[in-house]
Scaffold this active site. Sequence first.
Site, PDB file in Angstrom:
ATOM      1  N   PHE A 311       0.880  -1.183   0.000  1.00  0.00           N
ATOM      2  CA  PHE A 311       0.000   0.000   0.000  1.00  0.00           C
ATOM      3  C   PHE A 311       0.905   1.216   0.000  1.00  0.00           C
ATOM      4  O   PHE A 311       1.793   1.331   0.843  1.00  0.00           O
ATOM      5  CB  PHE A 311      -0.874   0.050   1.257  1.00  0.00           C
ATOM      6  CG  PHE A 311      -1.597   1.371   1.413  1.00  0.00           C
ATOM      7  CD1 PHE A 311      -2.922   1.503   1.035  1.00  0.00           C
ATOM      8  CD2 PHE A 311      -0.936   2.495   1.910  1.00  0.00           C
ATOM      9  CE1 PHE A 311      -3.575   2.732   1.154  1.00  0.00           C
ATOM     10  CE2 PHE A 311      -1.590   3.724   2.031  1.00  0.00           C
ATOM     11  CZ  PHE A 311      -2.918   3.834   1.650  1.00  0.00           C
ATOM     12  N   GLU A 312       0.649   2.111  -0.914  1.00  0.00           N
ATOM     13  CA  GLU A 312       1.465   3.317  -0.966  1.00  0.00           C
ATOM     14  C   GLU A 312       0.662   4.399  -1.666  1.00  0.00           C
ATOM     15  O   GLU A 312       0.124   4.162  -2.741  1.00  0.00           O
ATOM     16  CB  GLU A 312       2.709   3.045  -1.824  1.00  0.00           C
ATOM     17  CG  GLU A 312       4.028   3.281  -1.165  1.00  0.00           C
ATOM     18  CD  GLU A 312       5.189   2.851  -2.065  1.00  0.00           C
ATOM     19  OE1 GLU A 312       5.003   2.632  -3.274  1.00  0.00           O
ATOM     20  OE2 GLU A 312       6.288   2.753  -1.526  1.00  0.00           O
TER      21      GLU A 312
END
Length: 423
Positions: A311-312
């Site tokens: 997740f970014e």
Amino acid sequence: PTAASGGLNPSEKDRQRPLPKLPLTRLPGWPTEFPENLTEHREQVLQRHWPTLHDKHVAEIAPFVWHHRGIAEELQEKAQSPDREESEWAYREMARLGVVPYYGERANASFVVLIRNRELDEFRTSMRQLEDRFNRKYHYPYLFLNDEPFSDEFMQMVAASTTSNVTFALIPRDHWSLPDFIDEQRAERARKQMAANNVIYGGSLSYRHMCRFNSGFFYKHPLLRNVDWYWRVEPGVDFYCDIDYDPFKYMAENGKLYSFVIALKELEATVPTLWEHTLKYMKERNVTSELLQYFVGRTGNYNLCHFWSNFEIASLNWLRTPEYQSYFEYLDQAQGFFMERWGDAPVHSLAAGLLLRRDQVHFFDDIAYRHAEITHCPDTTSSVELGLKCQCPLGVDNFDNHSDSCLPAWKSYEPNTWSLKDT
Ligand code: GDP
Ligand code: MN
């Protein structure tokens, strides 16, 4: 280095830009009327355009869900109104109905998904949740990247899961191959050794290409050239709460350049010399940092903390700064992507440590997320209070409280100018 400034204030920029005319069609030959029968219309469009789109291997499916002709036309007229408030309202309303993306106040951003054809099914569950929980209201586009051509099935199924634009693209060969300074046989021996030591993905070459690509190349893809922000999405992840605001805009408006939801310890065997090279780089380039100390263990070693990059949400412009570039190239020359198994997560994290301030990194507490066996959820009382409509499974460990979580250390971290003298 100072904050990469490009794209940091899109809302101001948007405000000055004249409202666009509604794009009734995005591809030549599309009807300009609202279609009576949506399913049929969609079929026709796919049939008519698919072969050529596929040939070029870059497909763009424009949103073509026109809910109700009457409403849409009225809103469209209002959207052109000189009264700013009225027109913004109309755009928001149309976005809510899924008729158009909301141009007025959106960030210049895209989801980025590196994926293989065989992961279609796991990705559809991720995408369904992301759409339902967030993107059905915001209509951010998706960019899908692959080192091999996407299958027709993959493209069709994915396109059918959203009314937003989706683009499928190949990764340039030189972004996914052994650089010529790598000795192939040595690299192979290193992989065999790591596999023998039972290090996860230790024997895999493709995994190393993936990590190197995510560390130093994806943001250079030509289709992201004019995009400021990305949100990385992986197959098989869950989003457990509604996301009722725009995280991209949150980043832009609050001077954030990098973000995470889960922070944890890396497997030491995958990064034995990453820290040493990072310190050498710091020394050679005379970098001072207020965040790197977050990553320093008790004996001056790497404490193995990193932000989990599956997740970014982050700034592409930051990754495209000469500072980030030079750090990546330094690491690349050190050969650890192939002779060890450096992950893009510790690389992004240490880069943030070197180049960003603590207040430029954001912890998205309110984005509930699961990847593999690790889950982050906002605590129950606050999520109920915040009205996030969560569905965090009962009895699932919130990783935040786990001894391997680096979140407590993050929360208590005080910005601290730190230099090599302190090791
Ligand atoms: P993990 O999260 O570290 O277990 O690794 P994953 O297998 O989930 O890989 C990370 C991301 O890269 C996922 O989005 C995968 O779909 C993608 N990925 C990994 N290897 C390859 C590959 O060889 N080709 C492509 N196209 N994508 C890959
Ligand atoms: Mn994964």
